[in-house]
Design a protein around this motif. Structure first.
Motif, PDB file in Angstrom:
ATOM      1  N   PHE A 241      25.980  38.833  30.894  1.00 49.58           N
ATOM      2  CA  PHE A 241      26.400  39.164  32.261  1.00 49.58           C
ATOM      3  C   PHE A 241      27.680  40.012  32.248  1.00 49.58           C
ATOM      4  O   PHE A 241      27.766  41.047  32.927  1.00 49.58           O
ATOM      5  CB  PHE A 241      26.612  37.891  33.086  1.00 49.58           C
ATOM      6  N   GLU A 242      28.647  39.604  31.463  1.00 50.10           N
ATOM      7  CA  GLU A 242      29.896  40.361  31.357  1.00 50.10           C
ATOM      8  C   GLU A 242      29.646  41.764  30.817  1.00 50.10           C
ATOM      9  O   GLU A 242      30.215  42.747  31.312  1.00 50.10           O
ATOM     10  CB  GLU A 242      30.876  39.623  30.449  1.00 50.10           C
ATOM     11  N   ILE A 243      28.785  41.870  29.819  1.00 45.37           N
ATOM     12  CA  ILE A 243      28.548  43.168  29.187  1.00 45.37           C
ATOM     13  C   ILE A 243      27.744  44.093  30.099  1.00 45.37           C
ATOM     14  O   ILE A 243      27.980  45.305  30.139  1.00 45.37           O
ATOM     15  CB  ILE A 243      27.857  42.976  27.817  1.00 45.37           C
TER      16      ILE A 243
ATOM     17  N   ARG B  80      41.361  48.631  32.311  1.00 37.60           N
ATOM     18  CA  ARG B  80      42.188  48.292  33.483  1.00 37.60           C
ATOM     19  C   ARG B  80      41.337  47.726  34.610  1.00 37.60           C
ATOM     20  O   ARG B  80      41.703  46.744  35.261  1.00 37.60           O
ATOM     21  CB  ARG B  80      42.950  49.533  33.970  1.00 37.60           C
ATOM     22  N   THR B  81      40.196  48.360  34.854  1.00 38.00           N
ATOM     23  CA  THR B  81      39.309  47.894  35.924  1.00 38.00           C
ATOM     24  C   THR B  81      38.793  46.493  35.644  1.00 38.00           C
ATOM     25  O   THR B  81      38.810  45.615  36.526  1.00 38.00           O
ATOM     26  CB  THR B  81      38.124  48.864  36.089  1.00 38.00           C
ATOM     27  N   ILE B  82      38.340  46.254  34.425  1.00 35.79           N
ATOM     28  CA  ILE B  82      37.817  44.928  34.076  1.00 35.79           C
ATOM     29  C   ILE B  82      38.913  43.871  34.174  1.00 35.79           C
ATOM     30  O   ILE B  82      38.682  42.758  34.658  1.00 35.79           O
ATOM     31  CB  ILE B  82      37.183  44.959  32.672  1.00 35.79           C
ATOM     32  N   GLU B  83      40.114  44.243  33.770  1.00 36.14           N
ATOM     33  CA  GLU B  83      41.236  43.293  33.853  1.00 36.14           C
ATOM     34  C   GLU B  83      41.535  42.926  35.304  1.00 36.14           C
ATOM     35  O   GLU B  83      41.809  41.765  35.623  1.00 36.14           O
ATOM     36  CB  GLU B  83      42.473  43.894  33.178  1.00 36.14           C
ATOM     37  N   LYS B  84      41.457  43.904  36.205  1.00 39.37           N
ATOM     38  CA  LYS B  84      41.696  43.627  37.632  1.00 39.37           C
ATOM     39  C   LYS B  84      40.627  42.699  38.197  1.00 39.37           C
ATOM     40  O   LYS B  84      40.925  41.799  38.987  1.00 39.37           O
ATOM     41  CB  LYS B  84      41.743  44.939  38.423  1.00 39.37           C
TER      42      LYS B  84
ATOM     43  N   TYR C 175      46.205  34.209  31.449  1.00 34.26           N
ATOM     44  CA  TYR C 175      45.066  35.116  31.280  1.00 34.26           C
ATOM     45  C   TYR C 175      43.967  34.665  32.239  1.00 34.26           C
ATOM     46  O   TYR C 175      44.063  33.611  32.863  1.00 34.26           O
ATOM     47  CB  TYR C 175      44.559  35.074  29.837  1.00 34.26           C
ATOM     48  N   HIS C 176      42.925  35.469  32.358  1.00 38.31           N
ATOM     49  CA  HIS C 176      41.827  35.109  33.253  1.00 38.31           C
ATOM     50  C   HIS C 176      40.481  35.349  32.575  1.00 38.31           C
ATOM     51  O   HIS C 176      40.298  36.356  31.876  1.00 38.31           O
ATOM     52  CB  HIS C 176      41.892  35.912  34.556  1.00 38.31           C
ATOM     53  N   THR C 177      39.561  34.430  32.809  1.00 36.55           N
ATOM     54  CA  THR C 177      38.205  34.585  32.293  1.00 36.55           C
ATOM     55  C   THR C 177      37.466  35.667  33.076  1.00 36.55           C
ATOM     56  O   THR C 177      37.901  36.070  34.158  1.00 36.55           O
ATOM     57  CB  THR C 177      37.414  33.270  32.432  1.00 36.55           C
ATOM     58  N   PHE C 178      36.350  36.122  32.536  1.00 31.18           N
ATOM     59  CA  PHE C 178      35.488  37.009  33.311  1.00 31.18           C
ATOM     60  C   PHE C 178      34.859  36.173  34.422  1.00 31.18           C
ATOM     61  O   PHE C 178      34.424  35.042  34.191  1.00 31.18           O
ATOM     62  CB  PHE C 178      34.396  37.617  32.424  1.00 31.18           C
ATOM     63  N   PRO C 179      34.805  36.699  35.657  1.00 34.10           N
ATOM     64  CA  PRO C 179      34.327  35.887  36.794  1.00 34.10           C
ATOM     65  C   PRO C 179      32.889  35.426  36.647  1.00 34.10           C
ATOM     66  O   PRO C 179      32.048  36.096  36.052  1.00 34.10           O
ATOM     67  CB  PRO C 179      34.469  36.841  37.985  1.00 34.10           C
ATOM     68  N   LYS C 180      32.622  34.265  37.223  1.00 34.49           N
ATOM     69  CA  LYS C 180      31.267  33.721  37.263  1.00 34.49           C
ATOM     70  C   LYS C 180      30.405  34.519  38.247  1.00 34.49           C
ATOM     71  O   LYS C 180      30.905  35.091  39.218  1.00 34.49           O
ATOM     72  CB  LYS C 180      31.303  32.262  37.711  1.00 34.49           C
TER      73      LYS C 180
END
Length: 300
Positions: A116-118, A135-139, A155-160
């Protein structure tokens, strides 16, 4: 297996006598966007809902913020450590032209990332530069991911999927993805509906797409808006274990034209040529070619 054993230290796992593992080769070969260089021998990243600091120390690799359970349940697979890359390099090096790329990127490994993240990351990557992509993915992660604290930093995980399904196209666009926002929103909506069991969207269910053969997977991914042949190949290769994939971007095109084919050959012809030539190892060959071409700034 490309390591001898592990040792468990306080909050870390030491992978002893690791082979075919160089940090820059792995994290700077175009396959991932959430790893950042701290020093020549250390990178930090967020993956699989964890923060991991990876340090290379001679023939060992130290995974900081890692337990023995984390290593065996997450990181051994993520870094593809059960695969012997020496065998792959030996086979690919039978081609004297490719051998130059293999020798240059000798420490590359293909990461086993979350589909999903990829999928979303590589939609964002289309016609985009790596600093902007990161930068976009980090935001996106800062806005909608779960916070994780490590060494005093958040830090933050990739959103569900469930969280992103409620995010608007305008909110996505505000993260800097421009025209790609509509593709990301549409893709999230389709995957969410598939996950929710809606009959008309079952062809967009990620688990089902992963189970398809390589050509079927390539076709299915291109049903999503914003995914063409190259992006589909990237998703297959970096998160779905489809190693006949051969993504052709500007660097791979330059490498293939430099080493193998005549100028002005179409991307699809280069892809087909690469898959036919390298077979089941096409994805590995592509990574060696990409890294060599970009790092040496190969021109056509």
């Amino acid at each position: 297996m490309d390591y001898d054993r592990i040792e468990v230290a306080d909050g870390s796992v030491i992978i002893k006598s690791i082979r075919n593992f160089e940090l820059a080769h792995i994290f700077e070969c175009g396959q991932c966007f959430r790893w950042n260089k701290i020093s020549e021998n250390k990178f930090i990243g967020v993956a699989c809902e964890k923060v991991l600091e990876v340090e290379k120390n001679d023939e060992d690799v130290i995974l900081h913020n890692c337990t023995e359970q984390d290593f065996y349940s997450i990181w051994e697979k993520y870094f593809d450590l059960k695969r012997e890359y020496g065998n792959i390099k030996e086979e690919l090096s039978k081609d004297p032209l490719l051998k130059k790329s293999v020798d240059f990127g000798y420490g590359i490994r293909l990461l086993q990332q979350q589909p999903f993240e990829i999928i979303l990351s590589f939609i964002i990557s289309a016609n985009n530069r790596i600093p902007m992509i990161k930068r976009t993915i980090e935001k996106i992660c800062d806005n909608w991911g779960n916070p994780i604290e490590y060494n005093g930093k958040v830090y933050h995980t990739f959103p569900k999927l469930e969280v992103l399904s409620k995010v608007t196209e305008e909110e996505l666009e505000s993260c800097g993805m421009g025209f790609r926002a509509k593709y990301v929103k549409d893709t999230v909506d389709k995957i969410f509906k598939a996950q929710s069991g809606e009959d008309d969207f079952q062809s967009y269910k990620i688990d089902s797409i992963v189970q398809l053969n390589d050509d079927g997977c390539h076709d299915a991914l291109q049903k999503f808006n914003g995914i063409g042949p190259k992006v589909a190949d990237c998703i297959m290769l970096f998160s779905m274990g489809k190693y006949s994939a051969f993504p052709v971007d500007v660097w791979v095109k330059r490498a293939m034209m430099h080493f193998y084919v005549a100028p002005d050959v179409s991307l699809i012809k280069i892809r087909n040529f690469g898959r036919e030539k390298f077979g089941k190892l096409s994805g590995f060959a592509q990574q060696y070619l990409f890294y060599y071409a970009r790092e040496n700034n190969i021109k056509i």
